[in-house]
Design a protein around this motif. Structure first.
Motif, PDB file in Angstrom:
ATOM      1  N   SER A 199       0.831  -1.197   0.000  1.00  0.00           N
ATOM      2  CA  SER A 199       0.000   0.000   0.000  1.00  0.00           C
ATOM      3  C   SER A 199       0.866   1.247   0.000  1.00  0.00           C
ATOM      4  N   VAL A 200       0.270   2.328  -0.478  1.00  0.00           N
ATOM      5  CA  VAL A 200       0.907   3.646  -0.535  1.00  0.00           C
ATOM      6  C   VAL A 200      -0.091   4.649   0.014  1.00  0.00           C
ATOM      7  N   ALA A 201       0.369   5.620   0.803  1.00  0.00           N
ATOM      8  CA  ALA A 201      -0.535   6.619   1.367  1.00  0.00           C
ATOM      9  C   ALA A 201       0.174   7.965   1.478  1.00  0.00           C
ATOM     10  N   ALA A 202      -0.619   9.033   1.505  1.00  0.00           N
ATOM     11  CA  ALA A 202      -0.097  10.393   1.646  1.00  0.00           C
ATOM     12  C   ALA A 202      -1.042  11.190   2.534  1.00  0.00           C
ATOM     13  N   PRO A 203      -0.528  12.251   3.166  1.00  0.00           N
ATOM     14  CA  PRO A 203      -1.351  13.013   4.116  1.00  0.00           C
ATOM     15  C   PRO A 203      -2.372  13.917   3.449  1.00  0.00           C
ATOM     16  N   ILE A 204      -3.507  14.067   4.109  1.00  0.00           N
ATOM     17  CA  ILE A 204      -4.533  15.046   3.731  1.00  0.00           C
ATOM     18  C   ILE A 204      -4.446  16.189   4.732  1.00  0.00           C
ATOM     19  N   ARG A 205      -4.341  17.400   4.222  1.00  0.00           N
ATOM     20  CA  ARG A 205      -4.163  18.567   5.079  1.00  0.00           C
ATOM     21  C   ARG A 205      -5.371  19.496   4.980  1.00  0.00           C
ATOM     22  N   SER A 206      -5.703  20.117   6.098  1.00  0.00           N
ATOM     23  CA  SER A 206      -6.745  21.137   6.112  1.00  0.00           C
ATOM     24  C   SER A 206      -6.087  22.508   6.225  1.00  0.00           C
ATOM     25  N   ARG A 207      -6.863  23.517   6.582  1.00  0.00           N
ATOM     26  CA  ARG A 207      -6.352  24.885   6.644  1.00  0.00           C
ATOM     27  C   ARG A 207      -5.124  24.969   7.538  1.00  0.00           C
ATOM     28  N   GLY A 208      -4.142  25.719   7.079  1.00  0.00           N
ATOM     29  CA  GLY A 208      -2.923  25.893   7.843  1.00  0.00           C
ATOM     30  C   GLY A 208      -1.937  24.752   7.716  1.00  0.00           C
ATOM     31  N   GLY A 209      -2.287  23.728   6.939  1.00  0.00           N
ATOM     32  CA  GLY A 209      -1.387  22.601   6.753  1.00  0.00           C
ATOM     33  C   GLY A 209      -1.563  21.474   7.741  1.00  0.00           C
ATOM     34  N   LEU A 210      -2.572  21.545   8.628  1.00  0.00           N
ATOM     35  CA  LEU A 210      -2.791  20.514   9.629  1.00  0.00           C
ATOM     36  C   LEU A 210      -3.209  19.205   8.956  1.00  0.00           C
ATOM     37  N   VAL A 211      -2.515  18.116   9.279  1.00  0.00           N
ATOM     38  CA  VAL A 211      -2.856  16.804   8.726  1.00  0.00           C
ATOM     39  C   VAL A 211      -4.068  16.256   9.476  1.00  0.00           C
ATOM     40  N   VAL A 212      -5.150  15.972   8.734  1.00  0.00           N
ATOM     41  CA  VAL A 212      -6.401  15.508   9.342  1.00  0.00           C
ATOM     42  C   VAL A 212      -6.755  14.086   8.926  1.00  0.00           C
ATOM     43  N   GLY A 213      -5.975  13.521   8.017  1.00  0.00           N
ATOM     44  CA  GLY A 213      -6.261  12.169   7.551  1.00  0.00           C
ATOM     45  C   GLY A 213      -5.216  11.734   6.544  1.00  0.00           C
ATOM     46  N   ALA A 214      -5.451  10.587   5.957  1.00  0.00           N
ATOM     47  CA  ALA A 214      -4.540  10.058   4.940  1.00  0.00           C
ATOM     48  C   ALA A 214      -5.360   9.314   3.904  1.00  0.00           C
ATOM     49  N   ILE A 215      -4.893   9.325   2.672  1.00  0.00           N
ATOM     50  CA  ILE A 215      -5.542   8.594   1.587  1.00  0.00           C
ATOM     51  C   ILE A 215      -4.504   7.679   0.954  1.00  0.00           C
ATOM     52  N   GLY A 216      -4.921   6.484   0.581  1.00  0.00           N
ATOM     53  CA  GLY A 216      -3.954   5.564   0.013  1.00  0.00           C
ATOM     54  C   GLY A 216      -4.609   4.483  -0.837  1.00  0.00           C
ATOM     55  N   ILE A 217      -3.773   3.741  -1.551  1.00  0.00           N
ATOM     56  CA  ILE A 217      -4.227   2.615  -2.355  1.00  0.00           C
ATOM     57  C   ILE A 217      -3.581   1.343  -1.834  1.00  0.00           C
ATOM     58  N   THR A 218      -4.256   0.227  -2.079  1.00  0.00           N
ATOM     59  CA  THR A 218      -3.760  -1.076  -1.666  1.00  0.00           C
ATOM     60  C   THR A 218      -3.929  -2.050  -2.820  1.00  0.00           C
ATOM     61  N   GLY A 219      -2.916  -2.892  -3.032  1.00  0.00           N
ATOM     62  CA  GLY A 219      -2.983  -3.872  -4.107  1.00  0.00           C
ATOM     63  C   GLY A 219      -1.906  -4.921  -3.959  1.00  0.00           C
ATOM     64  N   PRO A 220      -1.869  -5.871  -4.859  1.00  0.00           N
ATOM     65  CA  PRO A 220      -0.850  -6.913  -4.811  1.00  0.00           C
ATOM     66  C   PRO A 220       0.553  -6.328  -4.951  1.00  0.00           C
TER      67      PRO A 220
END
Length: 254
Positions: A199-220
């Protein structure tokens, strides 16, 4: 040492002023109360409104504190709002990558999947929404560990269970991995959570650059990694582009 920043002092004064009395004031009233030029007060108010700290009454035009300030201590975007704001980007990422997409957020000291888009094929798949992920063994978890101090603190005193033979179980090795996530801006796991899966993931940021979550993909592993078990550049770019798009939608930077 540099001195105090005047604009921040003025913004703090406006917030304190709005917290008193009726809590609703016009621009002119705020400017007069603080000895500011009206354009200066208006500019600060618009900025505070932009970051969600101040609201403007649509009828009177007066300003008041936003209810969002009550949740400031939590430091996180509501999981349902994160999902609703990211759903279209997640669908697009699944279509582009051909892999399943998950969005995770910090929830009550853990890492929880708040949205899951199935792989765009006809294979049987199980919905992962609500699943709590092991932070040390997943790309989504490593991203949140890298940017959430409370989550990282919770991992320091606990054991790092081995889920596969590739799971990081040494705290020093995990710290190095988290440092690399902050440097590179993305995280990966190759068979650390489930054998044969990457899997690969990267941060999701809201106002001011605060990381509020992450999105990623998963596969073989054989689809996401090369012959040397290194994650390919294409899925990394796809995930980072999707994270940047969601972050822009939330008013953050990526």
């Amino acid at each position: 040492m540099p001195g105090p920043i005047q604009s921040i002092e003025r913004a703090a004064a406006i917030l304190r002023l709005l917290a008193r009395g009726s809590g609703r004031m016009a621009v002119g009233e705020i400017a007069a109360a603080l000895g500011l030029a009206k354009p200066t007060a208006h500019g600060i108010l618009r900025t505070l409104q932009g970051v969600g700290f101040v609201d403007q009454d649509p009828v009177s035009g007066k300003y008041l504190l936003s209810p969002a300030l009550q949740d400031l201590g939590a430091g996180h975007l509501d999981a349902n709002e994160l999902r609703s704001r990211a759903i279209n980007r997640a669908d697009a990422l699944a279509a582009r990558s051909g892999e399943s997409v998950r969005i995770a957020a910090p929830v009550e000291g853990g890492v929880v999947v708040v949205h899951h888009v199935f792989r765009p094929d006809n294979t049987e798949q199980e919905l992962a929404v609500g699943e709590e992920l092991p932070p040390h063994a997943t790309a989504l978890g490593k991203v949140l560990l890298a940017y959430d101090g409370d989550l990282a603190d919770g991992m320091r005193d606990g054991a790092l269970p081995a889920l596969t033979h590739r799971t990081i179980t040494d705290p020093a090795a995990l710290r190095r991995a988290i440092t690399e996530v902050r440097r590179a801006g993305w995280a990966g796991d190759i068979g650390e959570y489930r054998s044969g899966e990457a899997s690969v993931a990267a941060p999701i940021r809201s106002r001011g650059g605060l990381v509020v979550g992450a999105i990623g993909i998963t596969g073989p592993i054989d689809r996401l990694c090369d012959g040397q078990l290194r994650i390919r550049s294409a899925p990394v770019a796809q995930v980072r582009d999707a994270a940047a798009a969601v972050s822009r939608d939330l008013g953050g930077a990526q």
